[in-house]
Design an enzyme around this catalytic site. Sequence first.
Site, mmCIF file in Angstrom:
data_model
loop_
_atom_site.group_PDB
_atom_site.id
_atom_site.type_symbol
_atom_site.label_atom_id
_atom_site.label_comp_id
_atom_site.label_asym_id
_atom_site.label_seq_id
_atom_site.Cartn_x
_atom_site.Cartn_y
_atom_site.Cartn_z
ATOM 1 N N ASP A 267 0.837 -1.203 0.000
ATOM 2 C CA ASP A 267 0.000 0.000 0.000
ATOM 3 C C ASP A 267 0.874 1.256 0.000
ATOM 4 O O ASP A 267 2.108 1.172 0.115
ATOM 5 C CB ASP A 267 -0.972 0.005 1.187
ATOM 6 N N ASN B 205 -8.635 -0.900 13.549
ATOM 7 C CA ASN B 205 -9.993 -0.962 12.995
ATOM 8 C C ASN B 205 -10.198 -2.228 12.163
ATOM 9 O O ASN B 205 -11.214 -2.379 11.502
ATOM 10 C CB ASN B 205 -10.280 0.288 12.137
ATOM 11 N N HIS C 117 -8.259 -3.295 9.599
ATOM 12 C CA HIS C 117 -7.820 -3.271 8.206
ATOM 13 C C HIS C 117 -6.565 -4.134 7.989
ATOM 14 O O HIS C 117 -5.805 -4.382 8.923
ATOM 15 C CB HIS C 117 -7.609 -1.829 7.693
ATOM 16 N N GLU D 46 -10.079 -0.915 4.273
ATOM 17 C CA GLU D 46 -10.763 -0.371 5.436
ATOM 18 C C GLU D 46 -12.114 -1.065 5.655
ATOM 19 O O GLU D 46 -12.669 -1.673 4.719
ATOM 20 C CB GLU D 46 -10.981 1.134 5.213
HETATM 21 P P1 PGA Z 1 1.240 -0.981 13.018
HETATM 22 O O1 PGA Z 1 0.192 -0.834 11.841
HETATM 23 O O2 PGA Z 1 2.085 -2.182 12.700
HETATM 24 O O3 PGA Z 1 2.022 0.289 13.005
HETATM 25 O O4 PGA Z 1 0.456 -1.206 14.275
HETATM 26 C C1 PGA Z 1 -0.571 -1.921 11.454
HETATM 27 C C2 PGA Z 1 -1.586 -1.500 10.430
HETATM 28 O O5 PGA Z 1 -2.186 -0.429 10.557
HETATM 29 O O6 PGA Z 1 -1.800 -2.264 9.479
#
Ligand code: PGA
Length: 241
Positions: free
Chosen positions: A67, A136, A138, A143
């Site tokens: 992404d 959340n 994702h 999302e």
């Molecule tokens: P993080 O992000 O590893 O910084 O917790 C994970 C994500 O949002 O996919």
Amino acid sequence: MKLQIFNSYELMSDAAADLIIEIVTNKPDAVLCFATGNTPVRTYQLLIEKAVSQHTDFTKCFCIGLDEWLGVAEDISGSCHYILQNQIFRPLGITKNQVHLFNGTAEDPENECEKMNKIIESKAGIDCMVVGIGINGHIGLNEPGVDVSRKAHIATLHETTILSGQNYFKEPTIINKGITLGMAQIMQARTLLLLASGKNKAAILQQATRGSISNDVPASFIQQHENALILVDKEAAATLS
Ligand code: PGA
């Protein structure tokens, strides 16, 4: 889907790094996809150490981007481009012609998606994906509410993603949209490695792995993946039933 709980973030990261080394050792021309974010940082450090000590050859592998923030240039330190380049590609000696990432500042983002879809098809899919999980639910920038049949697409970011995304930038940066591989591509990865660490991931990990499968929690679809391995530390596993 299999889930393994580790006593520490360090042990979880060590196991993840071992798995990536094993995949590349067995298939030197593997197609790999690495998430950015805080969770896999130690995995990548250990991967580099192990690649050096075990003489693992990354010269034939190919790396796909998961992404990118839309509108953020690759030389900005919070961009996925910049992070992957510095945390993985440069240390492992992976060259530009072994990599295809989303260009967050492309004039035609839809065309970026098409290009990515074609590259994945031409490579006959992704051998190993390393992903995290957002609070959340994702994966990548898929999302809540996403159409899980989609391939690469432009995502409108949720408030939680916009807020947590700021952590990766040195200066406040406007991020409203992202460009991401779709759940259809994530579910087709031959090995899907999901990492989760820390107590702030406990509730969503419970929902994603034990709750009903729904696009309200995109990561819940991982329950249907036959070769998904969820590696978590005990803090993230605290509320697992
Ligand atoms: P993080 O992000 O590893 O910084 O917790 C994970 C994500 O949002 O996919």
